[in-house]
Design a protein around this motif. Structure first.
Motif, short mmCIF file in Angstrom:
data_model
loop_
_atom_site.label_atom_id
_atom_site.label_comp_id
_atom_site.label_asym_id
_atom_site.label_seq_id
_atom_site.Cartn_x
_atom_site.Cartn_y
_atom_site.Cartn_z
N VAL A 1 0.86 -1.19 0.00
CA VAL A 1 0.00 0.00 0.00
C VAL A 1 0.90 1.24 0.00
CG1 VAL A 1 -1.78 1.29 1.24
CG2 VAL A 1 -1.81 -1.22 1.28
N TYR A 2 0.68 2.11 -0.98
CA TYR A 2 1.44 3.35 -1.05
C TYR A 2 0.87 4.38 -0.10
CZ TYR A 2 3.95 1.52 -5.06
OH TYR A 2 4.77 0.76 -5.87
N PHE A 3 1.75 5.09 0.60
CA PHE A 3 1.29 6.09 1.56
C PHE A 3 0.38 7.13 0.91
CE2 PHE A 3 5.52 5.08 3.72
CZ PHE A 3 4.94 4.21 4.63
N ASP A 4 0.72 7.55 -0.30
CA ASP A 4 -0.07 8.58 -0.98
C ASP A 4 -1.49 8.12 -1.27
OD1 ASP A 4 2.02 10.35 -0.90
OD2 ASP A 4 2.67 10.00 -2.97
N ASP A 5 -1.71 6.81 -1.35
CA ASP A 5 -3.04 6.28 -1.65
C ASP A 5 -3.93 6.18 -0.41
OD1 ASP A 5 -2.44 6.01 -4.34
OD2 ASP A 5 -1.81 3.91 -4.14
N ILE A 6 -3.33 6.25 0.77
CA ILE A 6 -4.11 6.11 2.01
C ILE A 6 -4.87 7.40 2.29
CG2 ILE A 6 -4.02 5.72 4.50
CD1 ILE A 6 -1.48 4.07 4.07
N LEU A 7 -6.17 7.27 2.50
CA LEU A 7 -7.01 8.42 2.85
C LEU A 7 -7.11 8.54 4.37
CD1 LEU A 7 -9.94 7.81 0.33
CD2 LEU A 7 -8.00 9.35 0.05
N LEU A 8 -7.45 7.44 5.00
CA LEU A 8 -7.70 7.44 6.45
C LEU A 8 -7.52 6.03 6.97
CD1 LEU A 8 -9.36 9.60 8.55
CD2 LEU A 8 -10.96 7.70 8.45
N VAL A 9 -7.12 5.91 8.22
CA VAL A 9 -7.04 4.61 8.89
C VAL A 9 -8.00 4.66 10.08
CG1 VAL A 9 -5.55 2.88 9.93
CG2 VAL A 9 -4.61 4.48 8.24
N GLU A 10 -8.91 3.69 10.13
CA GLU A 10 -9.95 3.67 11.16
C GLU A 10 -9.74 2.51 12.13
OE1 GLU A 10 -14.85 3.30 11.55
OE2 GLU A 10 -13.88 3.33 9.58
N SER A 11 -9.87 2.78 13.40
CA SER A 11 -9.72 1.74 14.42
C SER A 11 -10.97 0.88 14.51
CB SER A 11 -9.46 2.38 15.79
OG SER A 11 -9.49 1.40 16.81
N LEU A 12 -10.75 -0.44 14.56
CA LEU A 12 -11.81 -1.41 14.82
C LEU A 12 -11.38 -2.25 16.01
CD1 LEU A 12 -12.46 -2.57 11.13
CD2 LEU A 12 -13.71 -0.82 12.40
N LYS A 13 -11.00 -1.57 17.11
CA LYS A 13 -10.48 -2.21 18.32
C LYS A 13 -9.14 -2.89 18.03
CE LYS A 13 -14.85 -2.62 20.76
NZ LYS A 13 -15.79 -3.50 21.48
N ASP A 14 -9.09 -4.21 17.99
CA ASP A 14 -7.83 -4.89 17.74
C ASP A 14 -7.50 -4.97 16.25
OD1 ASP A 14 -7.40 -5.33 20.42
OD2 ASP A 14 -8.50 -7.22 20.42
N TYR A 15 -8.35 -4.40 15.42
CA TYR A 15 -8.13 -4.38 13.98
C TYR A 15 -8.16 -2.93 13.50
CZ TYR A 15 -9.14 -9.40 13.95
OH TYR A 15 -9.11 -10.75 14.16
N ILE A 16 -7.72 -2.71 12.28
CA ILE A 16 -7.84 -1.40 11.64
C ILE A 16 -8.39 -1.59 10.23
CG2 ILE A 16 -6.03 -0.20 12.92
CD1 ILE A 16 -4.14 -0.80 10.55
N LYS A 17 -9.05 -0.55 9.75
CA LYS A 17 -9.46 -0.53 8.35
C LYS A 17 -8.68 0.58 7.65
CE LYS A 17 -13.65 0.87 7.14
NZ LYS A 17 -15.11 0.83 6.85
N ILE A 18 -7.88 0.18 6.67
CA ILE A 18 -7.09 1.14 5.91
C ILE A 18 -7.92 1.52 4.68
CG2 ILE A 18 -4.89 1.58 4.77
CD1 ILE A 18 -3.78 -0.85 6.35
#
Length: 235
Positions: free
Chosen positions: A145-162
């Motif tokens: 995953v390229y940093f420039d492509d990331i919009l937001l990272v969301e916490s799902l407790k012990d997981y994250i949604k990139i």
């Protein structure tokens, strides 16, 4: 940590059998039960679910069709009175396939697979170079995953949604540890549940930002630092 389990079955007796089996084991907890798959959808999308016990023959939508509809799938153990769906089930990468009536020894064997899979998970993130990161999106696959492509990272407790311009990826890692892997010059924590790409912020208004036509709240404890980082050199 117990694996958070959801049971979906249109037969109350079948639900009780699984609940009773789980009550005799350690490492599992039932967080919710449903008698049809549609009613479970909102809960599964909004909550952390580690293991799903899913019946196949149900009203409204059958278990296999429901499984195909999920974007981010927890581990799944199919529970059914019919053996003929086993091949299709394993093609959908289910963890196991239990035929009713389900004995405790057979149930234990299936749930041990879930416990083992969690224990076998290695650190899911490896930085590859200065402009990208590898994330582990399933047991065997690493995704660049390229940093420039990331919009937001969301916490799902012990997981994250990139959330990226190319798609979304669910990774077994905390938001804090993943944020530490990102370049501080480009990413800022704006909320206990969000880390944002500064370069992807379109507007700042009050205590919120807009990214890709969606608005996100800036947490009170993050407001001053987040605004300073986002608005730097923007006048």
């Amino acid at each position: 940590m117990n694996l958070r389990c959801v049971i979906i079955d249109d037969e109350p007796l079948a639900i009780n059998v699984i609940k009773n089996h789980i009550a005799q084991l350690t490492g599992l907890e039932v967080v919710k039960t449903f008698d049809n798959a549609i009613e479970s959808l909102d809960f599964i999308r909004k909550n952390e679910v580690d293991l799903l016990f899913l019946d196949i023959n149900m009203p409204v939508i059958d278990g296999l069709s429901f499984l195909k509809s999920l974007d981010a799938k927890p581990m799944v153990i199919l529970t059914t009175a019919h053996e003929e769906y086993a091949v299709e089930g394993f093609e959908l990468e289910v963890l196991d396939y239990l035929v009713k009536p389900i004995s405790l020894p057979r149930f234990l064997k299936a749930t041990n697979k879930a416990v083992a899979r969690v224990k076998d998970q290695s650190k899911p993130v490896v930085t590859s170079d200065e402009d990208s990161i590898f994330v582990k999106i399933d047991k065997k696959k690493m995704k660049k995953v390229y940093f420039d492509d990331i919009l937001l990272v969301e916490s799902l407790k012990d997981y994250i949604k990139i959330i990226t311009t190319k798609g979304n990826y669910v990774v077994h890692q905390t938001l804090s540890s993943f944020t530490d892997e990102l370049p501080a010059s480009q990413f800022i924590r704006i909320h206990r549940s969000y880390t944002a790409n500064i370069n992807r912020v379109d507007t700042v208004e009050g205590n919120s930002v807009e990214i890709a036509n969606k608005r996100y709240t800036i947490g009170r404890n993050y407001l001053e630092e987040a605004k300073a980082a986002i608005l730097k050199d923007k006048g």
